[in-house]
Design an enzyme around this catalytic site. Structure first.
Site, PDB file in Angstrom:
ATOM      1  N   GLY A  16       0.809  -1.210   0.000  1.00 37.52           N
ATOM      2  CA  GLY A  16       0.000   0.000   0.000  1.00 37.52           C
ATOM      3  C   GLY A  16       0.842   1.259   0.000  1.00 37.52           C
ATOM      4  O   GLY A  16       0.836   2.041  -0.958  1.00 37.52           O
ATOM      5  N   ASP A  17       1.612   1.463   1.074  1.00 39.07           N
ATOM      6  CA  ASP A  17       2.367   2.706   1.221  1.00 39.07           C
ATOM      7  C   ASP A  17       3.387   2.909   0.104  1.00 39.07           C
ATOM      8  O   ASP A  17       3.478   3.995  -0.481  1.00 39.07           O
ATOM      9  CB  ASP A  17       3.090   2.723   2.570  1.00 39.07           C
ATOM     10  CG  ASP A  17       2.116   2.863   3.732  1.00 39.07           C
ATOM     11  OD1 ASP A  17       0.938   3.154   3.476  1.00 39.07           O
ATOM     12  OD2 ASP A  17       2.533   2.670   4.886  1.00 39.07           O
ATOM     13  N   TYR A  18       4.171   1.878  -0.189  1.00 40.72           N
ATOM     14  CA  TYR A  18       5.266   2.048  -1.138  1.00 40.72           C
ATOM     15  C   TYR A  18       4.834   1.861  -2.592  1.00 40.72           C
ATOM     16  O   TYR A  18       5.145   2.686  -3.452  1.00 40.72           O
ATOM     17  CB  TYR A  18       6.401   1.073  -0.809  1.00 40.72           C
ATOM     18  CG  TYR A  18       7.094   1.385   0.493  1.00 40.72           C
ATOM     19  CD1 TYR A  18       7.870   2.524   0.625  1.00 40.72           C
ATOM     20  CD2 TYR A  18       6.957   0.554   1.596  1.00 40.72           C
ATOM     21  CE1 TYR A  18       8.504   2.831   1.819  1.00 40.72           C
ATOM     22  CE2 TYR A  18       7.580   0.847   2.798  1.00 40.72           C
ATOM     23  CZ  TYR A  18       8.357   1.985   2.907  1.00 40.72           C
ATOM     24  OH  TYR A  18       8.972   2.284   4.092  1.00 40.72           O
ATOM     25  N   SER A  65       3.359   5.683  -2.819  1.00 40.14           N
ATOM     26  CA  SER A  65       4.454   6.566  -3.228  1.00 40.14           C
ATOM     27  C   SER A  65       4.907   6.341  -4.667  1.00 40.14           C
ATOM     28  O   SER A  65       5.180   7.308  -5.394  1.00 40.14           O
ATOM     29  CB  SER A  65       5.638   6.398  -2.275  1.00 40.14           C
ATOM     30  OG  SER A  65       6.098   5.059  -2.256  1.00 40.14           O
ATOM     31  N   ILE A 105      -3.595   5.929  -2.035  1.00 39.04           N
ATOM     32  CA  ILE A 105      -3.091   4.578  -1.820  1.00 39.04           C
ATOM     33  C   ILE A 105      -4.108   3.535  -2.280  1.00 39.04           C
ATOM     34  O   ILE A 105      -3.748   2.535  -2.913  1.00 39.04           O
ATOM     35  CB  ILE A 105      -2.735   4.368  -0.336  1.00 39.04           C
ATOM     36  CG1 ILE A 105      -1.499   5.193   0.034  1.00 39.04           C
ATOM     37  CG2 ILE A 105      -2.481   2.892  -0.036  1.00 39.04           C
ATOM     38  CD1 ILE A 105      -1.121   5.106   1.495  1.00 39.04           C
TER      39      ILE A 105
END
Length: 227
Positions: A2-4, A8, A35
């Protein structure tokens, strides 16, 4: 994931695309990178398979979610694990041959026999250590490889040959990626210490030149650089 990946990386791609558009058209735009949107987009292949009838909408019943006995991980005799990803017929045939149970190969195309196949594969892997099975599959197209720990991974011959990991100030870490032929990258400094650059930032921002940070904001060399 999710985050990476969904967050991002999609944001970076969006910013680069917007910069390219601005360079060509002279106009900026807002990049909305959520995300949930990016993560959902990463699962586009699975949604396509679901729509085409090639994916069951339940866990542990499909090729890539642990339901398939020739795509997963198996414990070895020493409590370690081997990873298997022999999806294509030619890789699967080689995998079954080297594993020593070629007579069960036809079970690949009969999901009703997958429990039988999984039990047989698991039993075979439990008959040897991870390193023994690694040697069996080395140099083959069986798509079977050892599951390595974080400390083991940098020493894998392939990763070592590519320089996938680097060491900076005694700290092993992944090397920068991707790689560029004209502008090669490298880890040049260690991680910033809390408060270490406060005075430089104050000067750069043109604040009071005689300002000194309070002692609590200064890094303690004894803590951050133990001898």
């Amino acid at each position: 994931l999710g985050d990476y990946a969904g967050g991002s990386l999609y944001l970076v791609v969006g910013i680069l695309a917007a910069l390219h558009h601005a360079r060509e058209n002279g106009a900026g735009q807002v990049v909305d990178a959520a995300i949930v949107d990016g993560t959902a987009h990463l699962s586009a292949m699975i949604h396509g398979m679901l729509s085409a009838g090639g994916w069951q909408d339940r866990r542990g019943a499909n090729l890539l979610d642990g339901g398939c006995p020739f795509y997963g991980t198996y414990e070895t005799a020493d409590g370690r694990y081997m990873a298997v990803g022999a999806l294509e017929p030619q890789f699967y045939a080689e995998f079954m041959r080297l594993l020593g149970i070629p007579d069960l190969a036809p079970a690949r195309d009969d999901p009703s026999r997958w429990p039988e196949l999984r039990a047989a594969v698991a039993a075979r892997f439990k008959s040897g250590t991870r390193d023994e099975w690694t040697a069996v599959f080395a140099g083959s197209d069986a798509c079977a490889a050892p599951v390595l720990s974080l400390r083991e991974a940098p020493h894998h011959p392939h990763l070592a040959a590519r320089g996938t990991f680097t060491d900076h100030d005694g700290i092993p870490q992944p090397a920068p990626a991707p790689r560029f032929s004209a502008t090669p990258t490298a880890v040049r400094t260690g991680p910033a210490l809390p408060g270490a650059d406060t005075e430089a930032v104050v000067r750069d921002w043109g604040l009071a030149p005689d300002w000194v940070p309070p002692p609590a904001s200064r890094p303690d060399p004894a803590v951050h650089n133990p001898q």
